[in-house]
Design a protein around this motif. Structure first.
Motif, mmCIF file in Angstrom:
data_model
loop_
_atom_site.group_PDB
_atom_site.id
_atom_site.type_symbol
_atom_site.label_atom_id
_atom_site.label_comp_id
_atom_site.label_asym_id
_atom_site.label_seq_id
_atom_site.Cartn_x
_atom_site.Cartn_y
_atom_site.Cartn_z
ATOM 1 N N GLU A 72 0.448 -12.471 -2.467
ATOM 2 C CA GLU A 72 1.607 -12.210 -3.317
ATOM 3 C C GLU A 72 1.637 -10.749 -3.781
ATOM 4 O OE1 GLU A 72 0.892 -16.316 -2.812
ATOM 5 O OE2 GLU A 72 -0.471 -14.895 -3.748
ATOM 6 N N GLU A 73 0.453 -10.230 -4.137
ATOM 7 C CA GLU A 73 0.380 -8.826 -4.557
ATOM 8 C C GLU A 73 0.756 -7.901 -3.405
ATOM 9 O OE1 GLU A 73 -3.146 -8.554 -7.859
ATOM 10 O OE2 GLU A 73 -3.718 -9.124 -5.808
ATOM 11 N N LEU A 74 0.226 -8.189 -2.220
ATOM 12 C CA LEU A 74 0.525 -7.360 -1.057
ATOM 13 C C LEU A 74 2.008 -7.374 -0.744
ATOM 14 C CD1 LEU A 74 -0.489 -5.539 1.204
ATOM 15 C CD2 LEU A 74 -0.904 -7.584 2.562
ATOM 16 N N VAL A 75 2.615 -8.550 -0.771
ATOM 17 C CA VAL A 75 4.058 -8.658 -0.529
ATOM 18 C C VAL A 75 4.824 -7.835 -1.553
ATOM 19 C CG1 VAL A 75 6.022 -10.251 -0.566
ATOM 20 C CG2 VAL A 75 3.941 -10.864 0.695
ATOM 21 N N LYS A 76 4.408 -7.938 -2.816
ATOM 22 C CA LYS A 76 5.074 -7.184 -3.889
ATOM 23 C C LYS A 76 4.966 -5.681 -3.626
ATOM 24 C CE LYS A 76 4.846 -6.131 -8.768
ATOM 25 N NZ LYS A 76 3.874 -5.886 -9.785
ATOM 26 N N TYR A 77 3.782 -5.195 -3.283
ATOM 27 C CA TYR A 77 3.603 -3.764 -3.034
ATOM 28 C C TYR A 77 4.408 -3.291 -1.837
ATOM 29 C CZ TYR A 77 -0.283 -3.817 -6.355
ATOM 30 O OH TYR A 77 -1.042 -3.943 -7.472
ATOM 31 N N LEU A 78 4.478 -4.105 -0.809
ATOM 32 C CA LEU A 78 5.168 -3.710 0.409
ATOM 33 C C LEU A 78 6.691 -3.799 0.285
ATOM 34 C CD1 LEU A 78 2.882 -5.346 3.106
ATOM 35 C CD2 LEU A 78 3.047 -2.925 2.518
ATOM 36 N N VAL A 109 -9.933 5.817 4.411
ATOM 37 C CA VAL A 109 -8.660 6.086 3.749
ATOM 38 C C VAL A 109 -7.940 4.773 3.447
ATOM 39 C CG1 VAL A 109 -6.383 7.162 4.028
ATOM 40 C CG2 VAL A 109 -8.445 8.378 4.781
ATOM 41 N N LEU A 110 -7.940 3.856 4.417
ATOM 42 C CA LEU A 110 -7.319 2.546 4.186
ATOM 43 C C LEU A 110 -8.040 1.781 3.079
ATOM 44 C CD1 LEU A 110 -6.602 1.362 7.826
ATOM 45 C CD2 LEU A 110 -4.948 2.056 6.114
ATOM 46 N N LEU A 111 -9.373 1.816 3.105
ATOM 47 C CA LEU A 111 -10.154 1.131 2.081
ATOM 48 C C LEU A 111 -9.836 1.691 0.702
ATOM 49 C CD1 LEU A 111 -12.274 -0.953 1.358
ATOM 50 C CD2 LEU A 111 -14.028 0.770 1.826
ATOM 51 N N HIS A 112 -9.744 3.005 0.595
ATOM 52 C CA HIS A 112 -9.417 3.637 -0.682
ATOM 53 C C HIS A 112 -8.025 3.203 -1.167
ATOM 54 C CE1 HIS A 112 -9.599 6.540 -3.897
ATOM 55 N NE2 HIS A 112 -8.440 7.037 -3.506
ATOM 56 N N ALA A 113 -7.077 3.097 -0.241
ATOM 57 C CA ALA A 113 -5.723 2.660 -0.604
ATOM 58 C C ALA A 113 -5.738 1.239 -1.152
ATOM 59 C CB ALA A 113 -4.803 2.748 0.612
ATOM 60 N N PHE A 114 -6.486 0.341 -0.497
ATOM 61 C CA PHE A 114 -6.553 -1.028 -0.988
ATOM 62 C C PHE A 114 -7.316 -1.113 -2.307
ATOM 63 C CE2 PHE A 114 -5.052 -2.241 3.200
ATOM 64 C CZ PHE A 114 -4.222 -3.307 2.879
ATOM 65 N N GLU A 115 -8.342 -0.287 -2.469
ATOM 66 C CA GLU A 115 -9.066 -0.263 -3.746
ATOM 67 C C GLU A 115 -8.142 0.170 -4.880
ATOM 68 O OE1 GLU A 115 -12.332 2.323 -2.819
ATOM 69 O OE2 GLU A 115 -13.598 0.660 -2.143
ATOM 70 N N ALA A 116 -7.236 1.090 -4.597
ATOM 71 C CA ALA A 116 -6.287 1.539 -5.615
ATOM 72 C C ALA A 116 -5.331 0.417 -6.014
ATOM 73 C CB ALA A 116 -5.502 2.740 -5.100
ATOM 74 N N LEU A 117 -5.022 -0.461 -5.075
ATOM 75 C CA LEU A 117 -4.128 -1.591 -5.372
ATOM 76 C C LEU A 117 -4.847 -2.731 -6.089
ATOM 77 C CD1 LEU A 117 -2.160 -1.787 -2.004
ATOM 78 C CD2 LEU A 117 -1.410 -0.738 -4.149
ATOM 79 N N ASP A 118 -6.166 -2.788 -5.969
ATOM 80 C CA ASP A 118 -6.979 -3.857 -6.567
ATOM 81 C C ASP A 118 -7.249 -3.517 -8.035
ATOM 82 O OD1 ASP A 118 -8.741 -5.901 -7.156
ATOM 83 O OD2 ASP A 118 -10.368 -5.112 -5.903
ATOM 84 N N LYS A 119 -6.262 -3.754 -8.869
ATOM 85 C CA LYS A 119 -6.351 -3.361 -10.281
ATOM 86 C C LYS A 119 -7.430 -4.115 -11.040
ATOM 87 C CE LYS A 119 -1.722 -1.628 -10.400
ATOM 88 N NZ LYS A 119 -0.358 -1.944 -10.450
#
Length: 88
Positions: free
Chosen positions: A79-85, A60-70
């Motif tokens: 920077e992307e992680l900070v932006k999302y969080l 589930v975590l892997l799928h969530a990160f894959e969704a963020l990896d545009k």
């Protein structure tokens, strides 16, 4: 209001229903928005020792990160992680 954040920061990931049950155990008779530490500690200690809440499954975590990896490059930048969080 922040009990979910506190519980999750301790590595426990209850459902919303489970979180409401936990809150009912530690909340005062007349809800004030605050939790008494003397009530919270024994309940949370039991939760931790009993491993009452299962961690979020790795897939589930892997799928969530894959969704963020545009860009589909296999990672996201700090920077992307900070932006999302903080923004999304």
């Amino acid at each position: 209001r922040e009990i979910g954040s506190i519980v999750r920061s301790l590595g426990c990931f209850p459902t919303e229903a489970e979180l409401h049950e936990l809150l009912a155990k530690v909340e005062e008779e007349e809800p004030t928005g605050y939790i008494n530490l003397e009530k919270f500690l024994p309940v949370m200690t039991k939760v931790l020792l009993d491993r009452s809440y299962q961690p979020i499954p790795e897939d589930v975590l892997l799928h969530a990160f894959e969704a963020l990896d545009k860009n589909k490059c296999g990672y996201i930048t700090k920077e992307e992680l900070v932006k999302y969080l903080t923004e999304e």
